[in-house]
Design an enzyme around this catalytic site. Sequence first.
Site, PDB file in Angstrom:
ATOM      1  N   ARG A 125     -21.416 -39.423  31.471  1.00  0.00           N
ATOM      2  CA  ARG A 125     -21.315 -37.979  31.663  1.00  0.00           C
ATOM      3  C   ARG A 125     -22.255 -37.490  32.764  1.00  0.00           C
ATOM      4  O   ARG A 125     -22.092 -36.374  33.243  1.00  0.00           O
ATOM      5  CB  ARG A 125     -21.644 -37.228  30.371  1.00  0.00           C
ATOM      6  CG  ARG A 125     -20.754 -37.550  29.199  1.00  0.00           C
ATOM      7  CD  ARG A 125     -21.002 -36.569  28.069  1.00  0.00           C
ATOM      8  NE  ARG A 125     -20.650 -35.230  28.487  1.00  0.00           N
ATOM      9  CZ  ARG A 125     -19.459 -34.674  28.301  1.00  0.00           C
ATOM     10  NH1 ARG A 125     -18.512 -35.327  27.692  1.00  0.00           N
ATOM     11  NH2 ARG A 125     -19.225 -33.452  28.727  1.00  0.00           N
TER      12      ARG A 125
ATOM     13  N   MET B  66     -19.682 -31.901  34.404  1.00  0.00           N
ATOM     14  CA  MET B  66     -19.821 -32.789  33.243  1.00  0.00           C
ATOM     15  C   MET B  66     -21.254 -32.689  32.687  1.00  0.00           C
ATOM     16  O   MET B  66     -21.619 -31.656  32.180  1.00  0.00           O
ATOM     17  CB  MET B  66     -19.477 -34.220  33.669  1.00  0.00           C
ATOM     18  CG  MET B  66     -19.058 -35.069  32.507  1.00  0.00           C
ATOM     19  SD  MET B  66     -17.333 -35.439  32.477  1.00  0.00           S
ATOM     20  CE  MET B  66     -17.067 -36.498  31.159  1.00  0.00           C
ATOM     21  N   CYS B  67     -22.076 -33.675  32.819  1.00  0.00           N
ATOM     22  CA  CYS B  67     -23.438 -33.746  32.270  1.00  0.00           C
ATOM     23  C   CYS B  67     -23.414 -34.101  30.784  1.00  0.00           C
ATOM     24  O   CYS B  67     -22.446 -33.839  30.099  1.00  0.00           O
ATOM     25  CB  CYS B  67     -24.250 -32.465  32.432  1.00  0.00           C
ATOM     26  SG  CYS B  67     -24.558 -32.014  34.131  1.00  0.00           S
ATOM     27  N   GLY B  68     -24.493 -34.692  30.347  1.00  0.00           N
ATOM     28  CA  GLY B  68     -24.627 -34.991  28.934  1.00  0.00           C
ATOM     29  C   GLY B  68     -25.954 -34.449  28.442  1.00  0.00           C
ATOM     30  O   GLY B  68     -26.947 -34.470  29.174  1.00  0.00           O
TER      31      GLY B  68
END
Lengths: 227, 304
Positions: B32, B1-3
Amino acid sequence: MNIVDLNTTSVREFNARLHEVRSDSEADDWQVLNPKGKHSLAVGLQAPHRVGIEGSVGYYCGGMNKSAKVTVTGQCGKGLGENIMSGVIHVSGNAAEAAGASGRGGLIVIDGDASSRCGISMKGVDIVVTGSVGHMSGFMAQAGRLVVLGDADEDLGASIYEADIYVRGETGALGADCVEKEMTPDHVKSLSLLLQQARVECPTGDFHRYGSARKLYNFHVDNACRY
Amino acid sequence: MCGIVGLFLKNPKLENTLGSLLKPMLTEMTERGPDSAGFAVYGPKARKNHIKLTILATETVDWPTISSDIERLLAKNIDYYERADHAVFIVPGEEAKIRKFLNVRHPALHITSAGRQLEVFKQTGLPTIVSSRLGLGEMIGSHAIGHTRMATESGISPMHSHPFSAAQDFCLVHNGSLSNHNGVRATLRRVGIIFDSDNDTEVAARYIAHRMSLGRSLQDALTDSLDALDGFYTFAIGSKDGFAVMRDSIAAKPAVLGETADWVAMASEYRALAALPGIETAQLWEPKPATVYSWSHERMAEAA
């Protein structure tokens, strides 16, 4: 008119209120304020609501819709109307990737551009995009119609099974097994009725139709050596 | 994920509000990436012939002692300021010398960035806590990028957090995953490039910086990375003069760009942009695959 302000009402609460309405009820009206890109707005609707969302929404807006009419005055995140069954979704701005993904019926109208993979795996939904669509639109499409008044990027209709894709502008390189097909009078009529239904005024004369060459339907023995 | 998020100010009048605009963007991406957060701010230029070294302390340190150690090393007076567990030192160049010295004498210190404008801050924990502790809301500058991390391929530590700076005033954040990072890291190590972690994104940052060190432009180095790096990714890049965004050739990892007369912003999701002033009339679109989008203050000045 029901007014829902998403600054003070949670998405779950809002969707639950819509789900409480029986599917055989009269049409009712909902005005939704401050969506601010929130995900999963107006999903799984079963009754003939008229939902007007004022502002931009996040992912999966109008997903699994049945019967309702959802209007977004703004832009949409990915998966607009994912798996739509029936009803209408109308967006005044642009839509992100995978609009109408795997939709089985109903109509999606996007006044702006749709991004990549518009109509991916569509199974009966009709999608009308007034602007252009991104790469891999109509990927693995099975049934329904995708109409693009602008251009379509590379790999349009890649691995398409069936479905009709109508594009008025330019296309990039077509995807695997996607070919241009003849516009018969039946197709012109079908397209014309769909544009009317979508309330899009546009002559049908400039459209080209794309569909499946049906070469990937069966295993070809000449390819045996590749396995 | 990650943002990931990025903000490039076209209107210099907004520069005093850079941090206060970026902070809600970053915290909106918490879902995220709740494991750690980081941001790179291109702030006021260090004075002539000087650079800023941003240093993270992985254990409690006495900054005045560190400062006098560096002063002794350089035989010059230096300035510094603290921000929670980071400190920014303004030094007269000599980056390599200071790096070598800190590495030997203060191994608990980690240099997060170097450059005339760039300052990189990162730490484990929720984005709202990390950004509040470090005072992001008060930071000023011309452009910034940020990251919220959900770790998938390597450990959770400040060293594994984004942004990764791999050259002066150059840094990168990444939403996605690289599948051939071990191979690329080994290749880069053979030409003498040193890594701080086993993180995949650090490989992307060092690969692109390495290509630029060979004379490639940022645009060309990014294009090179499309062939060299395998995976699903959206990169946001900060450079001394600007900001760039690139997605891989499949473009399955999220990215949205927005632009008004005052700013250009990018994020993994639109909701991170929803609070920006003028968003109602911003042009919004998803960047196309394998395409470099970039903005630079220099190019803006030329066009004006």
